[in-house]
Design an enzyme around this catalytic site. Structure first.
Site, mmCIF file in Angstrom:
data_model
loop_
_atom_site.group_PDB
_atom_site.id
_atom_site.type_symbol
_atom_site.label_atom_id
_atom_site.label_comp_id
_atom_site.label_asym_id
_atom_site.label_seq_id
_atom_site.Cartn_x
_atom_site.Cartn_y
_atom_site.Cartn_z
ATOM 1 N N TYR A 169 -36.494 31.099 59.578
ATOM 2 C CA TYR A 169 -36.884 31.767 60.232
ATOM 3 C C TYR A 169 -37.803 32.478 59.289
ATOM 4 O O TYR A 169 -36.857 33.153 58.194
ATOM 5 C CB TYR A 169 -35.873 32.619 60.470
ATOM 6 N N ASP A 264 -40.981 35.217 51.896
ATOM 7 C CA ASP A 264 -40.081 35.561 52.454
ATOM 8 C C ASP A 264 -39.254 35.770 52.375
ATOM 9 O O ASP A 264 -38.084 35.567 52.706
ATOM 10 C CB ASP A 264 -39.988 34.110 54.167
ATOM 11 N N LYS A 292 -36.021 44.596 57.120
ATOM 12 C CA LYS A 292 -34.008 45.211 56.765
ATOM 13 C C LYS A 292 -33.991 46.204 56.526
ATOM 14 O O LYS A 292 -34.619 47.386 56.623
ATOM 15 C CB LYS A 292 -34.247 44.028 56.575
HETATM 16 N N1 PLP Z 1 -38.015 37.247 58.102
HETATM 17 C C1 PLP Z 1 -37.254 36.338 57.705
HETATM 18 C C2 PLP Z 1 -36.292 36.114 56.680
HETATM 19 C C3 PLP Z 1 -36.157 36.963 58.593
HETATM 20 O O1 PLP Z 1 -34.294 36.974 58.365
HETATM 21 C C4 PLP Z 1 -36.108 37.893 59.339
HETATM 22 C C5 PLP Z 1 -35.031 38.436 60.419
HETATM 23 O O2 PLP Z 1 -34.097 38.032 60.269
HETATM 24 C C6 PLP Z 1 -37.721 38.043 59.939
HETATM 25 C C7 PLP Z 1 -38.691 37.274 58.701
HETATM 26 C C8 PLP Z 1 -37.932 38.590 61.090
HETATM 27 O O3 PLP Z 1 -37.474 40.299 60.883
HETATM 28 P P1 PLP Z 1 -37.622 40.838 62.337
HETATM 29 O O4 PLP Z 1 -36.284 40.829 63.903
HETATM 30 O O5 PLP Z 1 -37.497 42.503 61.968
HETATM 31 O O6 PLP Z 1 -39.189 40.989 63.069
#
Ligand code: PLP
Length: 459
Positions: A169, A264, A292
């Site tokens: 994700y 990511d 985060k």
């Molecule tokens: N990338 C990863 C690996 C994530 O776990 C998340 C959110 O859980 C995101 C991107 C998106 O981040 P946000 O919820 O701060 O938009």
């Protein structure tokens, strides 16, 4: 409540439990009232879907406050928290250093839409300790960071297609809110209404940990692939740990084909170590996204790369990306305070050791009782899987039916004062605020809950 928790948690590590008993449901009267109200304001009553408790029993708990490893809900129930606001709170809730820095900075105003020294300070903290990126740009969320990284990769390579992996994700940007169709290498099928097919058609979705599928995609779309994006520690669909060999292979196939490799690290960044998964596996990606933890609980994301790649970003280069609240001083302050704590010696060693002792003990208990249950873990992340597979490295290996067991366990845990994210596909996080005493208490509750799930003591 506290008294009943004390009673439940007597006993020592891994001692066989006799007659784990079903606990009364916690009171959710006030939470239920708030939920009824919130449903009149927000779709599904929430501002992010998983919070609606659709995959577990009961209505969502409305949280009133958090301190250290504890949460309290609107009904006054106390929980030991393993959700950590979905990862950012590696120091626990309301850490004094973060709180004090935020309050100090807030005295001077909340937002200026102009540069501040705080942005420099947070960037320096990140770059000084991270050999994988040389320049960065702050955003206000992980989604924004990933969306910008994808645009940057496309702008830099002058290509359009992106490879992503089923089970990863990356936030809710159109390009990556896609899932695999049937077949090994497929164009993404949108996993949300409202995404044009033409957008999904630029994303190729393949299974994790499958070298052949990646090779096939590069052959099929020769010279068209701008980037391969992966969570190097996929932690959004269970914990689908990848081998270093697979990640090394991604590095080399991207280099060979002049495509960019995007890690990511919105979850793994500053979680599996200060240099995240890139440091853990010692692999140099082309672009890294974080979120985060770098915001200490406030909304922050960022992406970083080499000077050359980052020079493509506006105003230096032609790839446009901006944000009214990007680099917001209050969020920067929280990040500075949190990362300062993380950069202290032995922070990760202590946290990771504490986590492995915790999860190993849970695994021993489950194994000793022949429960079909595995705890997968890396750093201070862990995932409860109701399986007898020794490893799970791709989404297809998860049996959706096993989520029923998580659902039962979630209820038992809440009733014993333990808070997990409300879905069996979500991982848990240990923070530096979890003391041995609380982990011991949590273990007893987990043992009892496992007994109830596997011995069927609740209808
Ligand atoms: N990338 C990863 C690996 C994530 O776990 C998340 C959110 O859980 C995101 C991107 C998106 O981040 P946000 O919820 O701060 O938009």
């Amino acid at each position: 409540m506290l008294e009943s928790i004390k009673k439940i948690f007597s006993g020592s590590d891994e001692e066989p439990l006799v007659n784990s008993t079903v606990k009364p449901e916690i009171s959710r009267e006030k939470s239920a009232e708030l939920y009824e109200k919130s449903k009149t304001y927000f779709p599904g009553g929430v501002n992010s879907p998983v919070r609606a408790f659709k995959s577990v029993y009961g209505t969502p708990l409305f949280i009133q406050r958090g301190d250290g490893c504890f949460l309290w809900d609107a009904d006054g129930n106390q929980f030991i928290d393993f959700c950590a606001s979905w990862g950012p709170l590696i120091l626990g809730h309301n850490h004094p250093a973060v709180r004090e820095k935020v309050i100090e900075v807030m005295q001077n105003g909340m937002s200026f839409g102009a540069p501040t020294a705080l942005e420099n300070q947070l960037a320096e903290l990140i770059l000084k300790h991270n050999k994988f990126i040389k320049k960065l740009r702050f955003t206000s969320s992980g989604t924004e960071a990933v969306m910008s990284a994808v645009r940057l990769a496309r702008g830099y390579t002058k290509r359009d297609k992106i490879i992503k992996f089923e089970g990863c994700y990356h936030g809710h940007l159109d390009a990556l809110l896609v899932k695999a169709g049937s077949g090994l290498v497929t164009f993404g099928e949108t996993s949300s209404a409202g995404i044009p097919k033409s957008v999904a058609d630029e994303t190729i979705v393949i299974p994790l940990n499958n070298i052949g599928a990646v090779e096939q995609a590069f052959e099929q779309f020769k010279d068209q692939i701008a980037a391969v994006i992966i969570e190097p520690v996929p932690a959004n669909n269970g914990l689908l740990l990848q081998t270093k060999e697979f990640l090394d292979f991604l590095r080399s196939i991207c280099t060979k084909n002049k495509s960019l490799l995007i890690f990511d690290e919105v979850i793994s960044g500053f979680r599996v170590g200060f240099e995240g998964a890139a440091g853990y596996f010692d692999i140099q990606p082309d672009i890294i996204t974080y979120g985060k933890i770098i915001g200490g609980g406030l909304p922050v994301g960022m992406y970083g790369a080499s000077e050359e790649i980052m020079s493509m970003i506006s105003p230096e280069g032609p790839v446009y990306q901006a944000g009214t609240l990007s680099g917001n001083p209050v969020a920067m302050a929280a990040g500075i305070a949190q990362l300062t704590e993380l950069s202290k010696s032995n922070f990760y060693k202590d946290l990771n050791t504490k986590t492995s002792e915790f999860v190993e003990s849970i695994q021993r208990y489950a194994t000793a009782n022949n429960y079909k249950f595995k705890v997968f873990t890396i750093g201070s992340i862990f995932w409860f899987a109701f399986t007898d597979l020794e490893s799970i490295s791709c989404a297809e290996d998860i049996d959706p039916a096993s989520m029923e067991k998580f659902k039962m366990m979630h209820r038992e845990l809440l009733n014993r004062g333990i808070y997990f994210g409300p879905s069996g596909y979500e991982v848990g996080f240990v923070s530096s605020a979890h003391s041995k005493t609380e982990l011991e208490k949590a273990k007893r509750a987990i043992f009892e809950s496992l007994d109830i799930v596997f011995k069927g003591q609740r209808a």
